[in-house]
Scaffold this active site. Structure first.
Site, PDB file in Angstrom:
ATOM      1  N   HIS A   8       0.823  -1.213   0.000  1.00 45.83           N
ATOM      2  CA  HIS A   8       0.000   0.000   0.000  1.00 45.83           C
ATOM      3  C   HIS A   8       0.858   1.265   0.000  1.00 45.83           C
ATOM      4  CE1 HIS A   8       0.074   0.979   4.417  1.00 45.83           C
ATOM      5  NE2 HIS A   8       0.164  -0.317   4.579  1.00 45.83           N
ATOM      6  N   ASP A  63       5.607   2.094   7.088  1.00 44.41           N
ATOM      7  CA  ASP A  63       4.370   1.336   6.834  1.00 44.41           C
ATOM      8  C   ASP A  63       3.596   2.099   5.751  1.00 44.41           C
ATOM      9  OD1 ASP A  63       1.966   0.027   6.901  1.00 44.41           O
ATOM     10  OD2 ASP A  63       1.479   0.535   8.957  1.00 44.41           O
ATOM     11  N   GLU A 109      -5.389   1.753   2.142  1.00 42.65           N
ATOM     12  CA  GLU A 109      -5.317   0.556   3.000  1.00 42.65           C
ATOM     13  C   GLU A 109      -5.539   0.935   4.461  1.00 42.65           C
ATOM     14  OE1 GLU A 109      -3.405  -2.597   5.550  1.00 42.65           O
ATOM     15  OE2 GLU A 109      -2.957  -0.465   5.438  1.00 42.65           O
ATOM     16  N   GLU A 110      -5.048   2.123   4.831  1.00 42.76           N
ATOM     17  CA  GLU A 110      -5.035   2.516   6.253  1.00 42.76           C
ATOM     18  C   GLU A 110      -6.401   2.957   6.771  1.00 42.76           C
ATOM     19  OE1 GLU A 110      -2.721   1.965   8.229  1.00 42.76           O
ATOM     20  OE2 GLU A 110      -0.788   2.068   7.238  1.00 42.76           O
ATOM     21  N   ASP A 134       4.049  -5.952   3.426  1.00 39.95           N
ATOM     22  CA  ASP A 134       3.715  -4.888   4.372  1.00 39.95           C
ATOM     23  C   ASP A 134       4.705  -4.938   5.534  1.00 39.95           C
ATOM     24  OD1 ASP A 134       2.225  -2.894   5.773  1.00 39.95           O
ATOM     25  OD2 ASP A 134       0.363  -3.638   4.915  1.00 39.95           O
ATOM     26  N   HIS A 157       2.641   3.301  13.128  1.00 33.91           N
ATOM     27  CA  HIS A 157       1.438   4.099  13.423  1.00 33.91           C
ATOM     28  C   HIS A 157       1.741   5.278  14.353  1.00 33.91           C
ATOM     29  CE1 HIS A 157      -1.883   1.678  11.394  1.00 33.91           C
ATOM     30  NE2 HIS A 157      -0.716   1.353  10.873  1.00 33.91           N
TER      31      HIS A 157
END
Ligand SMILES: [Zn+2]
Length: 342
Positions: free
Chosen positions: A61, A174, A201-202, A226, A317
């Site tokens: 992604h 990420d 994707e997130e 990923d 994140h």
């Protein structure tokens, strides 16, 4: 490792639904590697040499977590919502870049000074609703003149850096690490294999872009590249996150406690055999929370054998992550060997 390229991928702007910045780099780099490139209706970037029926789809992604402007007050301060699962603790007093029609506008995330907080306020965590963005405007009119509007996405000017001998640090690892791996695979891509830089994707338990691209492509098999949580630092236990940096890419057996992709058993076996035969280190993981693009593809149409290969990464994140060069290179190496056998 090509640090210049990894740095450009990490620093590129691309909050979910606003992936143009990173998509431009991906298109350009795929073309430089001799692939045909297409962009679909949802912004997914597809690259291939030649494809026929039921191709092998390998996806990473392109989008990253970030913020979005929700309200601009009379003084030009911006309140925001979160796009994707960004940790509130990482937001306080960060520098930011607001994506506007006039370009990226620098700002900082402001909060109440600790000096005027009551004792119990000081103990509590600051949540994003108590934070705001200051772009240095005198008032709302001046903010508007800078290009600030409701709906602007916000990212972070985190500089890409090398750490120690073998590690890298930057924002959006990420999944810009996955994007980097796709570009490595692009150098020698077999027929009927397609690389997809996916969007959004997130912002969903199950990636939106991957689903849309795969519905059209009707994959024979699907591999998501990923990152996964590393449990190898002082504030984590390996029983919470069993993967460690430098021990190889991780084969994800189960996502979201089974609600995401449960890796296809034949693909797991093939991947492990391939790694052992070629003496490539690997780890395994089961996710209690969290999923990859494979979650949205494995159960579509007649079912798609799917697997996720993830590079262990610290602090994901948040506004910065740390990963190991050997894991990224081993992930590329394993996939190069594997795709010839599927
Ligand atoms: Zn990811």
């Amino acid at each position: 490792m090509d640090f210049e390229l990894m740095g450009r991928l990490s620093e590129a702007d691309g909050v979910s639904s606003q992936e143009e910045g990173i998509a431009e780099i991906m298109k350009d780099e795929f073309r430089k590697r001799g692939l045909k490139v297409e962009v679909d209706n949802f912004g997914n970037v597809l690259a291939y040499k030649s494809i026929s029926k039921n191709p092998l789809v390998i996806a990473a992604h392109m989008d990253e977590i970030g913020l979005m402007a929700k309200h601009i007050d009379k003084k030009g301060f911006i309140r925001f919502i979160k796009i994707g699962g960004i940790d509130d603790r990482s937001l306080v007093n960060q520098q930011v870049l607001v994506k506007t029609r006039k370009g990226l506008v620098p700002g900082v995330i402001g909060s109440k000074a600790p000096h005027v907080m009551k004792p119990d306020e000081r103990k509590g965590l600051l949540e994003y609703g108590n934070l705001f963005i200051d772009v240095g405007a005198a008032d709302k009119k001046e903010a508007a003149a800078l290009g600030i509007e409701i709906g602007n996405t916000v990212t972070f000017p985190t500089k890409f850096m090398r750490l120690g001998k073998k590690m890298i640090s930057g924002k959006a690892l990420d999944d810009r690490i996955g994007c980097y791996v796709l570009l490595e695979l692009a150098r020698q891509l077999p027929k009927n294999t397609i690389l997809v830089g996916t969007t959004q994707e997130e912002v969903s338990t199950f990636g939106k872009g991957a689903k849309i691209a795969s519905y059209r492509l009707d994959p024979g098999a699907f591999i998501a590249v990923d990152v996964t949580i590393a449990g190898d630092h002082p504030e984590m236990k390996l029983e919470d996150a069993p993967n460690e940096l430098s021990k190889g890419p991780s084969i994800v057996l189960t996502e979201w406690a089974g609600r995401g992709n449960i890796a296809d058993a034949r693909l797991v076996q093939k991947t492990m055999e391939c790694a052992r035969k070629n003496r490539i280190k690997f780890q395994v993981d089961v996710f209690e929370g969290g999923a990859t693009d494979a979650a949205s593809v494995h159960n579509m149409k007649g079912g798609v054998p799917s697997i996720a290969l993830c590079v262990p990464t610290r602090y994901i994140h948040s506004t910065v992550g740390v990963a190991h060069i050997d894991d990224i290179e081993n992930c590329s190496k394993l996939l190069k060997k594997l795709i010839g056998t599927i």
